[in-house]
Design an enzyme around this catalytic site. Structure first.
Site, PDB file in Angstrom:
ATOM      1  N   ASP A  69      -3.539  -2.666   0.218  1.00 39.58           N
ATOM      2  CA  ASP A  69      -4.038  -1.288  -0.289  1.00 39.58           C
ATOM      3  C   ASP A  69      -3.096  -1.028  -1.396  1.00 39.58           C
ATOM      4  OD1 ASP A  69      -4.413   1.307  -0.381  1.00 39.58           O
ATOM      5  OD2 ASP A  69      -4.399   2.056   1.720  1.00 39.58           O
ATOM      6  N   PRO A  96     -13.969  -5.470  -8.689  1.00 42.18           N
ATOM      7  CA  PRO A  96     -14.176  -6.912  -8.823  1.00 42.18           C
ATOM      8  C   PRO A  96     -13.017  -7.682 -10.142  1.00 42.18           C
ATOM      9  CG  PRO A  96     -15.974  -6.149  -9.710  1.00 42.18           C
ATOM     10  CD  PRO A  96     -15.214  -4.910  -9.359  1.00 42.18           C
ATOM     11  N   ASP A 147      -6.142  -5.333  -4.449  1.00 40.62           N
ATOM     12  CA  ASP A 147      -7.465  -4.927  -3.646  1.00 40.62           C
ATOM     13  C   ASP A 147      -7.532  -5.851  -2.687  1.00 40.62           C
ATOM     14  OD1 ASP A 147      -9.881  -3.882  -3.116  1.00 40.62           O
ATOM     15  OD2 ASP A 147      -9.916  -3.101  -5.362  1.00 40.62           O
ATOM     16  N   ASP A 194      -8.073   2.482 -11.281  1.00 40.07           N
ATOM     17  CA  ASP A 194      -9.316   3.094 -11.100  1.00 40.07           C
ATOM     18  C   ASP A 194      -9.756   3.120  -9.568  1.00 40.07           C
ATOM     19  OD1 ASP A 194     -11.607   4.252 -11.961  1.00 40.07           O
ATOM     20  OD2 ASP A 194     -12.603   2.424 -12.592  1.00 40.07           O
ATOM     21  N   LYS A 200     -10.806  11.219 -10.437  1.00 42.97           N
ATOM     22  CA  LYS A 200     -12.164  11.583 -10.081  1.00 42.97           C
ATOM     23  C   LYS A 200     -12.409  13.094 -10.084  1.00 42.97           C
ATOM     24  CE  LYS A 200     -12.705   6.944  -9.763  1.00 42.97           C
ATOM     25  NZ  LYS A 200     -13.471   6.413 -10.877  1.00 42.97           N
TER      26      LYS A 200
END
Length: 366
Positions: A260, A222, A240, A277, A306
């Site tokens: 995307d 967000p 996004d 991120d 990640k």
């Protein structure tokens, strides 16, 4: 003093140990790591008596991914008498450090250590005075002298030693103390703020995080990372399919592109920053980041990788090596740093800065 204490995120002791064993070995500083699960620290014990000091002098701290802080120490001080804990500590440090610039009395970042941390804060004041009287500390704080560390692992039980202020973390326990901004859309904003503190020298912020720069945030929803860029008065393309916080859109600095992040291609040629991120396999993110850097679509980038459940150090090393190989292949000189930040969880944060292109016809990036 042949032991080096490395503070890390609890649960990542094995990764921290694998990394220091690998990187110390590359410099022919051999030893073994003592690891206790979820302890929040690792002890690397060198085989040669002076190699602890050599390691923290010669291996750049900035090259470590999983260590938050490090310092060389002697033998463990145990059973400190409650009526006088100071004298044995001063005795251990005399002749080891002279006129140190700062004292840090620390613990590992675990729930069990929280009570001990309260004691450390109270204990620092009388210990500092005693160390100054003994000549272990200078009479004033200075960043030009070694930092004296007293590291408690249990009540009445500590290691004592030092680190070099030019090759350590400037933060107490290796953790920047950041406050969550009330108007930020998500707590992830602290990851990017911490990354700026860790990767970019404070005296370069005005130049490298300047007003009016153009930036791209891939996987922005967000808007936690976009918030940091907007706060520094940048113009941001937030990419996004998910919605952005209205408070960010109201600034007029954000262009929301419903695309995307892996398919987006920038149309501007003056993008200073790209941040990312996204929850995706690290190899896929690394390939995208390499593409941005090789094509010169941004000058600097900060992104998260990640981590898998196993072989985390190997996975990160492989991804960083891939990015480096892509840059080398295209004649691009760049600085790459990675760190598991305090605000990171099962991930590491990477910073890459294009410095210049070694191939004719490419624009100098400095």
């Amino acid at each position: 003093m042949n032991k080096v204490v490395l503070l890390c995120r609890p649960g990542f002791e094995k990764e921290c140990a694998a990394e220091i064993t690998d990187k110390a070995g590359q410099r022919e500083i051999f030893g073994f790591a003592r690891v206790k699960e979820n302890a929040g620290y690792v002890i690397y014990e060198c085989y040669q008596p002076d190699d602890g000091d050599k390691l923290i002098r010669e291996l750049p701290f900035s090259s470590l991914i999983f260590a938050r802080q490090w310092f060389v120490v002697g033998e463990l001080l145990q059973h400190l008498p409650p009526e006088d804990r100071i004298t044995p500590i001063v005795g251990m440090l005399q002749g080891v450090v002279e006129k140190g610039g700062e004292l840090r009395v620390e613990v590992a970042d675990t729930n069990e250590s929280k009570e001990l941390l309260k004691f450390c804060r109270k204990f620092t004041v009388p210990l500092r005075a005693a160390l100054r009287d003994a000549g272990v500390l200078a009479n004033y704080e200075t960043p030009k002298r070694p930092v004296v560390h007293v590291f408690f692992i249990a009540p009445g039980c500590c290691y004592t030693g030092y680190s070099y202020s030019s090759n350590n973390s400037p933060f107490y326990m290796g953790i920047p103390r950041l406050k969550f901004p009330a108007d930020a859309p998500s707590r992830s904003t602290l990851k990017l703020e911490e990354a700026f503190h860790v990767f970019i020298p404070a005296d370069e912020w005005d130049e490298r995080l300047a007003n009016g720069m153009w930036a791209v945030d891939l996987g922005a929803c967000p808007g936690g990372w976009t918030y940091q860029l907007v706060k520094r008065n940048m113009w941001v393309y937030s990419v996004d399919n998910g919605p952005m916080a209205q408070s960010l859109m109201d600034t007029g600095q954000v262009t929301w592109l419903r695309e995307d992040g892996f398919k987006f291609r920038p149309t501007r040629s003056n993008i200073s920053w790209m941040v990312c991120d996204m929850v995706e396999k690290p190899a896929k993110v690394a390939a995208l980041m390499a593409q941005w850097l090789v094509n010169g679509w941004c000058r600097e980038t900060i992104f998260n990788l990640k981590l898998p459940m196993k072989k985390r150090y190997e996975e990160v090393s492989h991804n960083l090596a891939y990015i480096q190989a892509q840059l080398d292949e295209h004649g691009i000189n760049a600085q790459i740093q990675a760190r598991q930040l305090y605000h990171d969880r099962e991930e590491v944060t990477v910073h890459v800065r294009r410095i210049w292109a070694a191939v004719g016809g490419r624009r100098d990036e400095r």
